[in-house]
Write a protein that holds these residues in place. Sequence first.
Motif, PDB file in Angstrom:
ATOM      1  N   SER A  11       9.875  35.049  35.230  1.00 33.03           N
ATOM      2  CA  SER A  11      11.040  35.676  35.181  1.00 33.03           C
ATOM      3  C   SER A  11      11.376  36.004  33.626  1.00 33.03           C
ATOM      4  N   ASP A  13      12.801  34.229  31.670  1.00 37.33           N
ATOM      5  CA  ASP A  13      14.113  33.945  31.212  1.00 37.33           C
ATOM      6  C   ASP A  13      14.166  32.966  30.108  1.00 37.33           C
ATOM      7  N   GLY A 179      10.138  33.412  39.358  1.00 31.34           N
ATOM      8  CA  GLY A 179      10.234  34.987  39.698  1.00 31.34           C
ATOM      9  C   GLY A 179       9.409  35.300  40.854  1.00 31.34           C
ATOM     10  N   ASN A 204      12.730  35.322  42.596  1.00 29.96           N
ATOM     11  CA  ASN A 204      14.066  36.100  41.904  1.00 29.96           C
ATOM     12  C   ASN A 204      13.680  37.216  41.357  1.00 29.96           C
ATOM     13  N   ASP A 208      16.550  39.707  40.367  1.00 30.75           N
ATOM     14  CA  ASP A 208      17.200  39.924  39.014  1.00 30.75           C
ATOM     15  C   ASP A 208      17.064  41.363  38.579  1.00 30.75           C
ATOM     16  N   ASP A 220      22.134  37.377  39.361  1.00 30.68           N
ATOM     17  CA  ASP A 220      23.187  37.343  40.053  1.00 30.68           C
ATOM     18  C   ASP A 220      23.295  35.656  40.287  1.00 30.68           C
ATOM     19  N   ASP A 222      24.779  32.272  40.847  1.00 32.07           N
ATOM     20  CA  ASP A 222      25.010  31.489  42.050  1.00 32.07           C
ATOM     21  C   ASP A 222      25.063  32.412  43.296  1.00 32.07           C
ATOM     22  N   GLY A 313      14.276  28.211  39.523  1.00 31.95           N
ATOM     23  CA  GLY A 313      15.679  28.612  39.435  1.00 31.95           C
ATOM     24  C   GLY A 313      16.462  29.279  40.612  1.00 31.95           C
TER      25      GLY A 313
HETATM   26  N1  LIG Z   1      22.678  29.884  38.298  1.00 38.02           N
HETATM   27  C1  LIG Z   1      21.924  30.666  39.056  1.00 38.02           C
HETATM   28  N2  LIG Z   1      22.281  31.509  39.884  1.00 38.02           N
HETATM   29  C2  LIG Z   1      21.540  32.258  40.433  1.00 38.02           C
HETATM   30  N3  LIG Z   1      20.192  32.333  39.909  1.00 38.02           N
HETATM   31  C3  LIG Z   1      19.656  31.612  39.138  1.00 38.02           C
HETATM   32  C4  LIG Z   1      20.683  30.704  38.302  1.00 38.02           C
HETATM   33  N4  LIG Z   1      20.059  29.978  37.388  1.00 38.02           N
HETATM   34  C5  LIG Z   1      18.791  30.795  37.415  1.00 38.02           C
HETATM   35  N5  LIG Z   1      18.424  31.466  38.475  1.00 38.02           N
HETATM   36  C6  LIG Z   1      17.388  32.360  38.675  1.00 38.02           C
HETATM   37  O1  LIG Z   1      16.233  31.624  38.163  1.00 38.02           O
HETATM   38  C7  LIG Z   1      15.510  32.395  37.597  1.00 38.02           C
HETATM   39  C8  LIG Z   1      14.597  31.590  36.446  1.00 38.02           C
HETATM   40  O2  LIG Z   1      13.839  30.603  37.577  1.00 38.02           O
HETATM   41  P1  LIG Z   1      12.315  30.082  37.072  1.00 38.02           P
HETATM   42  O3  LIG Z   1      12.205  28.828  37.888  1.00 38.02           O
HETATM   43  O4  LIG Z   1      12.769  29.624  35.683  1.00 38.02           O
HETATM   44  O5  LIG Z   1      11.359  31.087  37.086  1.00 38.02           O
HETATM   45  P2  LIG Z   1      10.040  31.541  36.416  1.00 38.02           P
HETATM   46  O6  LIG Z   1       9.167  30.297  36.697  1.00 38.02           O
HETATM   47  O7  LIG Z   1       9.548  32.821  36.922  1.00 38.02           O
HETATM   48  O8  LIG Z   1      10.518  31.601  34.874  1.00 38.02           O
HETATM   49  C9  LIG Z   1      16.246  33.417  36.757  1.00 38.02           C
HETATM   50  O9  LIG Z   1      15.709  34.688  36.361  1.00 38.02           O
HETATM   51  C10 LIG Z   1      17.232  33.561  38.053  1.00 38.02           C
HETATM   52  O10 LIG Z   1      16.838  34.515  38.829  1.00 38.02           O
END
Ligand SMILES: Nc1ncnc2c1ncn2[C@@H]1O[C@H](COP(=O)(O)OP(=O)(O)O)[C@@H](O)[C@H]1O
Length: 386
Positions: A11, A13, A179, A204, A208, A220, A222, A313
């Motif tokens: 992701s 993030d 992701g 996600n 995303d 998005d 929640d 996430g």
């Molecule tokens: N409050 C939230 N509402 C909706 N989606 C969320 C929220 N917080 C995180 N996410 C989703 O979780 C993703 C990150 O998840 P994560 O487990 O860290 O994935 P990765 O391992 O790919 O980094 C964000 O990109 C987003 O899509």
Amino acid sequence: MIVAGVMSGTSADGINVALVRIAGPSRGPYGHDLTVKLLGHAEYRYPRNVRHFILSAMNATRIPVADLARLNFLLPELYAEAVLATEKRLARKAKLVGCHGQTLYHQGEAAPFLGRKLAVTWQSGDGAVLATRLGVPVVSDFRPADMAAGGKGAPLVPLFDFFLYRDPRRGRIAQNLGGIANLTAIPADASPGEVLAFDTGPGNMVIDAVTERLFHRPFDRDGRIAAGGRVLDRVVTDVLREPFFRRAPPKTAGREEFGQDFVRGLLGRCRRARASDIVATATALTAQSIAEALRRFVLKKPGQYQDYIVSGGGVRNSTLMTMLAKQLLPLGLEISSSDKFGIPSEAKEAAAFALLAYQTWNRRPSNLPSATGATRPALLGKISYG
Ligand SMILES: Nc1ncnc2c1ncn2[C@@H]1O[C@H](COP(=O)(O)OP(=O)(O)O)[C@@H](O)[C@H]1O
Ligand SMILES: [Mg+2]
């Protein structure tokens, strides 16, 4: 021993840091009587410009090599700050660190290159820089050793799932919604060789991307946008016919499969739909692709699995969770979050890489050949002594 795990997923993030205590006797080649206890975790967002650079690097066909070298040295600085801040907050210090790094490219399937057929992967974030900043040994670059042994280099979290969730009586499925979405299925009383694990498709990542494109927001929150949209069922059904979803495990996915090109195709199929309908459709695609994977590849014997434990996430996207619950109801699985098992959903992958570092430090393997397709268990990673 206190071990820190540092994870930054597809992701892009940010950085998750988990501090875990690993102790106890070890049995068998994987040492699976060890106990792993989470002491705490923290999450740090990448600065906006760093995130954008990473996303553009993942999708680039041309990018200056100098910038890639710079990223490789910038990331460990950010990782070191994240580990130090977490240690300070928890008033504990790790003796060892496992750092996954940021995947820029992953191709688990061998393909021709300059006269050879190769499977390749690349995680950025230099381990020696991180070890020097922290003054403790760092294990990094976990994936290549599995690939050298014929594996796809992923998924590597199944060993942690096995340690954490195996049960003498209950069959359990651990589902991560990062992701990419991936699952680990552990039959009751399983040995490591009986664990099945693979990537089910997007988690996600596609949600995303369409949210960013259509609403200029990184995700998005929640699941509110999707909650106000209508799913285009025909689009979901069509996309689920694509070869990735039909292919039997072992299989892995990343931005190569579900990145920009995939999203362009999805938007093309959704022509004229309202923007919120497209986000709802992307969300339904994640939920339905998971249910489809369970039906096709996992739930073969009735009553083999009881629990379905979700992390990542995506757990915070309530529309996704509602759609998933609806899909799973007829499959007879009891859904819960990994929080119930002592690991908050956002900490699990980071905690897993702490365990993997501990395994390597003790010269034990941590890939499960049944999950990655490797010909044998392998010692994963490179050690930088710091
Ligand atoms: N409050 C939230 N509402 C909706 N989606 C969320 C929220 N917080 C995180 N996410 C989703 O979780 C993703 C990150 O998840 P994560 O487990 O860290 O994935 P990765 O391992 O790919 O980094 C964000 O990109 C987003 O899509
Ligand atoms: Mg993340």
